[in-house]
Motif scaffolding. Structure first.
Motif, short mmCIF file in Angstrom:
data_model
loop_
_atom_site.label_atom_id
_atom_site.label_comp_id
_atom_site.label_asym_id
_atom_site.label_seq_id
_atom_site.Cartn_x
_atom_site.Cartn_y
_atom_site.Cartn_z
N VAL A 126 0.84 -1.20 0.00
CA VAL A 126 0.00 0.00 0.00
C VAL A 126 0.88 1.25 0.00
N GLU A 127 0.30 2.32 -0.55
CA GLU A 127 0.96 3.63 -0.55
C GLU A 127 0.19 4.53 0.39
N LEU A 128 0.87 5.08 1.40
CA LEU A 128 0.23 6.02 2.32
C LEU A 128 0.86 7.39 2.12
N PRO A 171 4.04 12.81 -2.07
CA PRO A 171 4.85 14.03 -2.06
C PRO A 171 4.05 15.32 -1.93
N ASP A 178 -0.59 16.78 2.66
CA ASP A 178 -1.59 16.01 3.40
C ASP A 178 -2.14 14.92 2.50
N ALA A 179 -2.62 13.86 3.11
CA ALA A 179 -3.13 12.73 2.34
C ALA A 179 -4.66 12.77 2.38
N ALA A 180 -5.28 12.08 1.44
CA ALA A 180 -6.74 12.01 1.43
C ALA A 180 -7.20 11.02 2.49
N GLY A 181 -8.37 11.24 3.03
CA GLY A 181 -8.95 10.25 3.95
C GLY A 181 -8.31 10.24 5.32
N LEU A 182 -8.45 9.13 6.01
CA LEU A 182 -7.92 9.01 7.36
C LEU A 182 -6.39 9.08 7.32
N ASP A 183 -5.82 9.61 8.40
CA ASP A 183 -4.37 9.80 8.48
C ASP A 183 -3.69 8.48 8.86
N LEU A 184 -3.67 7.55 7.92
CA LEU A 184 -3.05 6.24 8.19
C LEU A 184 -1.54 6.38 8.33
N LEU A 185 -0.98 7.36 7.64
CA LEU A 185 0.46 7.59 7.73
C LEU A 185 0.84 7.97 9.16
N GLY A 186 0.04 8.87 9.76
CA GLY A 186 0.29 9.28 11.14
C GLY A 186 0.17 8.11 12.10
#
Lengths: 382, 497
Positions: B188-190, B193, B196-204
């Motif tokens: 998966v890609e979280l 570049p 902010d990312a779309a949707g829930l902050d899965l990266l955080g």
């Protein structure tokens, strides 16, 4: 329904028999409209404020204005410069009476121009207490600057628009208000040039805390800090990357950025749709070329990495959505429909649909936090 | 420190497991030789050791995915490993686990100065990220003390900080995206570049999850333009309390140094003996560094020394040259090595509200006398991230237990004053069984439910972070006990309007 304590909040959610529409101050009506009983978060008040530790612990329903005033008395502020949606989403009379709450700001991760340098709301949220969809009270994070004790659910809940839990208490890291600020203002002939100038300023060692341009080519670059330091950096930039830019004084500078933060550019045309698109700054000029025919106005914040795009009046939202999403996808970015009629928002994905793997993870997380699916169901698409 | 009993069934299938792994990896990327496996038996928490079943050294995301698929199929636990510098036992294997080391994945994939990011494979060391861009005037901000050796993968797993994060933040504040291989091999890609990312902050969520949610193979990192210059000032004080008050005053005055480092007398004396850095004879000292142009540095240091003077300093030593700066930092940077000369040590990592510094230092002193063990304090004072070093003798029976008991008391104290167990090292095995001090069973249950989502069989780094007792059912049954209780989709509450 209004909860004024955490216990009441837990009881209201635990005992709910149907979907709930979670509301702080009611100024951020974003996302797919939620059909459900309104649950108002009426928990207010400051738990703890230690200026020497740069920390504030506050109940989620506390009005933002109250917090900003409290901090200003100690020469401090919220570094992430929360976006003010009042005039943007609710023009006219309702503007005056609507009150932003800190819980709403965190739930929306509504970061302003300083995000580019200082960080987003989620970066300054040190900890929180929230009630999940089963009525369970959960604590995560704390009130210290560094914390890797267990999983960071704080970031997950920040920006989840009330779909995972209802925040009851928030710990924030605050920031000292710098001695002064100045903005360098210049005009560029193209979006290309504007983004290039902003990139050059942000890629300099001069610690730019705001970089924004509009469709007419006006570019604003903000500097903050000690008097002498701001002078030095303003001189260095205007004799280098920002040749030809004029420096405006601190008061004018504050006005410029208040305008960006309140999305002033779109306040006089409340009937149009406005999209928020996240891109690599260097892709923004090509993105704008592709959507030129439907664009009425645009603001390029975060050095061009955040596009606020207003589409022409009378366009069918769904048609514009196709072009905007396809183009954003082509550049690896994403688009959220931040302002549109409720019927338009009910008919399409307000938030960017995610790749299947991520969509499955998000839905599974929602299922754990809110197994009955009662917290703002559908708002973010699930 | 207990670890789960290894699964005899997995141990018995060792040959089969390594054969399958060899079918998807180059010959030299699967290590089963007992002597070679010694290199993977521990990380920097070297008091605990256990050789793994085998170690694999993939070179690409695809290889990681293939490994994860096999281990998932065969029900074999996987312990991801960056450079093995964890002080918390984050990469400690069990004898029935496969160590997945990312050391061969160290390439820079993309550098973009206009948009200010770099994309690297996760095995790249922290310092060599900056190394790849510094000639062009950029740097990667988080700078853990182990930055010469530690990998970005481990930085992400532990949300690492460093001396300069007072201004620049920790890993999570500088991480824009990751490529991650899930427990079942899915990639998966979280994030990406953009800011902010779309949707829930899965990266955080993934940042700081200690390798329990997935294996990060690539990372997009925010890079910054290097400041024009930097210079420290060293200030010696007559007591810890006064030094602590000075820290608070500097922060309150609205000056934002890039670092405020604190050392107490035992540490100062040890480093003096070790390096001869020429530190003043005092109870506590601060090293405060500021950045900018020469004029800006002078302005900020002027304000800082004015505040320091109000606290009756024993000495103020402002750096006037690169040489001075190096000498001021010398003692601080060799403090851990210097303390190591006094004996074996445990390094703690509790974080407290800055205002509690004097009180906590006093209590640590009391605990030191109570346990009869020496303690040196050297830490990032600006953000309250303490690093008490408890000195013990590994050859003396019972001394390690005593040091660990004292460490637990100090961490309980950190939580009691409003802080947390770990600021930047992570929980690992070291603080696993103290999690109940900071979190209620419900708090921990929800965190474990999040792991259930990413890794339903609990195969990724399973015996870490959560108290063994709390995670036992999940690890042993390898299915979530909550799964059975969760309502089916059809049970969802109907819309009422």
């Amino acid at each position: 329904m209004k909860a004024t304590s955490e216990a009441e909040l837990a009881e209201a959610i635990g005992g709910a028999t149907g979907p709930l529409r979670i509301m702080g101050g009611g100024t951020r009506d974003v996302g797919r409209p939620v059909a459900g009983e309104v649950l108002e978060v009426g928990l207010t008040g400051v738990e703890l404020y230690e200026p020497g530790s740069l920390t504030l612990v506050v109940r989620a329903g506390t009005p933002l204005a109250e917090i900003e005033k409290l901090l200003a008395n100690e020469g401090q502020r919220l570094a992430f410069e929360p976006l003010d949606f009042r005039g943007f989403l609710q023009p006219g009379d309702r503007h005056a009476s609507a009150v932003s709450t800190i819980g709403g700001v965190v739930a929306a991760n509504a970061s302003g121009p300083r995000r580019i340098q200082a960080g987003a709301v989620r970066d300054f949220t040190l900890g929180m207490r929230f009630v999940d969809g089963t009525g369970r009270i959960v604590k995560n994070g704390g009130r210290v600057m560094k914390n890797v004790t267990g999983y960071d659910l704080v970031k997950l809940v920040a920006g989840s628009w009330g779909t995972l839990g209802v925040i009851s208490e928030i710990s924030l890291k605050v920031q000292s208000i710098p001695e002064t600020e100045a903005t360098l203002v210049g005009h560029c002939d193209s979006v290309d040039d504007a983004v290039a100038r902003m990139s050059a300023a942000l890629g300099s060692p001069f610690d730019v805390t705001g970089a924004c341009a509009d469709l007419r080519g006006r570019v604003s670059i903000r500097l903050e800090g000690l008097e002498g330091s701001v002078d030095y950096r303003a001189r260095a930039l205007s004799s280098g990357a920002l040749q030809g830019f004029e420096r405006v004084d601190a008061e004018t500078s504050r006005e410029i950025w208040r305008g960006v933060t309140s999305l002033e550019a779109f306040q006089s045309t409340p009937a149009t749709d406005v999209w928020r698109i996240s891109l690599r700054p260097s892709d923004t000029p090509a993105f704008m070329d592709a959507v030129e025919d439907i664009a009425a106005n645009a603001v390029f914040d975060w050095g061009g990495g955040l596009v606020w795009l207003e589409t022409k009046e009378g366009l069918v939202t769904q048609d514009a959505a196709g072009l905007i999403r396809d183009t954003a996808n082509r550049f690896g970015g994403h688009a959220t429909l931040m302002r549109a009629s409720a019927s338009a928002r009910a008919a399409l994905d307000v938030f960017q649909p995610q790749a299947p793997g991520l969509a499955r993870l998000s839905a599974a997380i929602k299922q754990k936090f809110d197994p009955r699916g009662i917290l703002n169901p559908g708002l973010m698409g699930y | 420190m207990d670890m789960p009993v290894p699964d005899p069934d997995i141990l018995a299938r060792k040959a089969e497991i390594s054969t399958r792994l060899r079918s998807v990896l180059p010959e030299d990327a699967v290590i089963t030789d007992e002597i070679e496996l010694k290199a993977y038996e521990c990380d920097a928490l070297s008091a605990y050791r256990c050789p793994p079943l085998c170690a694999v050294l993939p070179a690409t995301t695809d290889e990681v995915s293939a490994i994860m698929r096999i281990c998932h199929d065969m029900g074999v636990p996987v312990v991801p490993r960056g450079s093995g510098t964890s002080l918390a036992g984050g990469a400690l294997p069990t004898s029935d686990s496969v160590i997945l080391g990312v050391a061969r994945m160290a390439d820079v994939l993309e550098t973009n100065y206009a948009d200010r990011y770099i994309r690297v494979q996760s095995g790249r060391t922290n310092l060599s990220v900056t190394g790849a861009i510094e000639e062009d005037g950029f740097f990667y901000a988080p700078d853990p003390s182990s930055q010469l050796a530690c990998a970005i993968a481990g930085n992400i797993a532990m949300n690492s900080g460093g001396a300069h994060c007072l201004k620049y933040g920790v890993t999570t504040n500088n991480l824009m995206g990751v490529t991650m291989v899930m427990a079942d091999g899915e990639v998966v890609e979280l994030g990406g570049p953009h800011l902010d990312a779309a949707g829930l902050d899965l990266l955080g969520l993934v940042c700081g999850s200690e390798g329990q949610l997935g294996v990060v193979t690539e990372a997009t990192l925010r890079i910054l333009a290097k400041p024009e210059g930097a210079r420290p000032v060293l200030v010696g004080f007559s007591s810890n309390v006064v030094a602590g008050a000075c820290v608070s005053d500097i922060i309150k005055a609205g000056i934002l140094p890039v670092a405020i480092e604190f050392m107490d007398r035992p540490c100062i004396e040890a480093t003096e003996a070790f390096t001869g850095a020429g530190y003043p004879d005092c109870e506590a000292l601060l090293i405060i560094e500021v950045e900018g142009s020469e004029a800006e540095i002078a302005d900020q240091l002027g304000r800082i020394t004015a505040i320091a003077r109000r606290h009756d300093p024993i000495e103020i030593r402002e750096s006037a040259s690169a040489d001075d700066s190096a000498r001021i930092w010398l003692g601080r940077k060799s403090a851990f090595g210097a303390m190591g000369q006094k004996g074996d040590y445990i390094c703690l990592d509790g974080t407290i509200p800055v205002g509690e510094l004097p009180h906590v230092l006093e209590r640590i002193g009391e605990l030191s006398s109570q346990y009869g063990l020496g303690v040196g304090n050297v830490f990032h004072a600006g953000d309250g991230n303490m690093h008490p070093l408890i000195i013990y003798d590994a050859n003396k029976p019972g001394d390690l237990d005593k040091a660990e008991a004292m460490g637990s008391d100090i961490l309980r104290l950190c939580v009691e004053v409003g802080g947390c167990l770990t600021g930047e090292h992570g929980v690992g095995i070291e603080k696993r069984d103290l999690m109940g001090v900071q979190y209620s069973p419900e708090d921990l249950e929800l965190q474990m439910q999040v792991k259930d989502v990413f890794d339903p069989a609990w195969l990724l780094n399973p015996a870490k972070v959560f108290p063994l007792e709390a995670s036992a059912k999940r690890r042993e049954n390898q299915t979530s006990p909550m799964e059975a209780q969760s309502p089916k989709a059809g049970d969802a509450v109907p819309h009422t309007s």
